[in-house]
Enzyme design. Structure first.
Site, PDB file in Angstrom:
ATOM      1  N   LYS A 108    -119.705  40.581 -30.961  1.00  0.00           N
ATOM      2  CA  LYS A 108    -119.632  39.784 -32.187  1.00  0.00           C
ATOM      3  C   LYS A 108    -120.764  40.122 -33.148  1.00  0.00           C
ATOM      4  CE  LYS A 108    -117.107  35.856 -30.275  1.00  0.00           C
ATOM      5  NZ  LYS A 108    -117.099  34.389 -30.043  1.00  0.00           N
ATOM      6  N   LYS A 193    -103.637  38.358 -29.901  1.00  0.00           N
ATOM      7  CA  LYS A 193    -103.284  36.997 -29.508  1.00  0.00           C
ATOM      8  C   LYS A 193    -103.148  36.103 -30.738  1.00  0.00           C
ATOM      9  CE  LYS A 193    -107.885  34.955 -28.892  1.00  0.00           C
ATOM     10  NZ  LYS A 193    -108.777  34.234 -27.954  1.00  0.00           N
ATOM     11  N   LYS A 196    -106.588  30.889 -33.594  1.00  0.00           N
ATOM     12  CA  LYS A 196    -106.734  29.776 -34.527  1.00  0.00           C
ATOM     13  C   LYS A 196    -107.675  30.087 -35.680  1.00  0.00           C
ATOM     14  CE  LYS A 196    -110.128  27.296 -31.593  1.00  0.00           C
ATOM     15  NZ  LYS A 196    -110.025  28.175 -30.397  1.00  0.00           N
TER      16      LYS A 196
END
Length: 325
Positions: A108, A193, A196
């Site tokens: 990240k 995937k 959200k």
């Protein structure tokens, strides 16, 4: 053996979050298990405070609407008075090298540096906060996917080190693999995937989407030009994704639901009907809770009280053994 699971309000809950985790928690949860909204974890990247607060409320309402008992649900920030000192004790137990080895931080932080986005110290120390979440509640099992297993191993190492250096304060947790759940992929790109926090929500089915919006998204789902109504994930990932969603919503084996269709349109119609039917009562109950501020606040206090009481003795013991309590 109590378990601890969490969901971060980094975006609205998706169908994947519900089928893969929330529904399973409601169906398979045991007395003593705890589930929490990890809003503090949502602060490791740029965020809007009001949006974070609203999404945390919505996620709490969603967990309760799904059928999880109020005394088993809490919001992480409601335990700040305990998590602050617990995290500091564990940060002073953790080495820099251990924190720097966390794969998620490497990935990240590299992505954010590439995008010229500042990397926050919270992203680096967040695995220690996660360890504090786990050790404070005395959870001995933490169901996680592969991407979080390393963080549970850190919690294990810190628990053992503290116990060995200062005295027994913590249960040494272990990561467990949750039962296989629906593999819900993005409808626009089944190679990823259903996320959200996705920038492009065209292929993401959110729990709170209205039926007509769900229908439009499913209708635009990527398929292929082969025209074969079979479950073949490698060759037909788009169709396989739709069939997996249909199977999860109807509680049937995925290869069974593939039979009887003669076109992709029929599959999409069946998926739409199943998804709308699965989410309607959940969405309606969530809205009821969000509309009743007093009731939702009452529920929130119940969970916060249970979690606070459960962690109080453990925190007091850790501070005393560490020489500051």
């Amino acid at each position: 053996m109590p378990r601890l699971s969490a969901i971060t309000p980094s975006g609205p809950a998706t169908l994947g979050n519900y089928l893969g985790a929330i529904r399973r928690w409601a169906r398979e949860g045991r007395p003593g298990d705890l589930y929490f909204v990890s809003d503090l974890h949502g602060m490791t990247a740029p965020y809007h405070p009001q949006r974070l607060r609203a999404r945390s409320r919505e996620m709490l309402a969603l967990l309760v609407a799904a059928g999880i008992e109020p005394e088993q649900v809490f919001v992480q920030s409601d335990l700040l008075a305990q998590l602050g000192p617990m995290t500091w004790v564990l940060e002073c137990t953790c080495s820099f090298g251990e924190a720097a080895r966390m794969t998620q931080f490497k990935e990240k932080s590299a992505a954010r540096e590439l995008a010229a986005t500042p990397v926050r110290v919270g992203l680096f120390t967040y695995p220690v906060l996660m360890a504090a979440d786990i050790l404070l509640q005395g959870a001995d099992e933490v169901p996680v996917g592969d991407d979080q297993a390393q963080h549970v191993e850190l919690a294990r190492a810190l628990a053992r080190r503290f116990n060995g250096s200062f005295g027994e304060a913590f249960v040494v947790p272990k990561a467990v693999t949750p039962p296989a759940a629906a593999r819900v992929r993005d409808l626009s790109d089944p190679s990823r995937k259903m996320d959200k926090s996705a920038r492009d929500a065209a292929g993401v089915l959110f729990v709170m989407d209205e039926p007509d919006l769900l229908a439009r998204k499913v209708k635009r789902a990527v398929t292929d030009g082969l025209g074969r109504m079979e479950y073949r994930p490698d060759e037909q990932p788009g169709l396989a994704n739709l069939l997996e969603i249909l199977a999860a919503c109807t509680d049937k084996p995925v290869r069974d639901v593939a039979a009887g269709f003669s076109s992709y349109g029929q599959v999409k119609d069946a998926v739409t009907e199943a998804v709308v039917g699965e989410l309607r009562p959940l969405r309606e109950r969530t809205r009821e809770l969000l509309g009743d501020t007093a009731e939702l606040e009452r529920i929130r206090k119940i969970g916060a009280t249970v979690a606070t009481e459960r962690g109080a003795h453990r925190l007091a013991t850790a501070l005393r053994l560490a020489g500051v309590g």
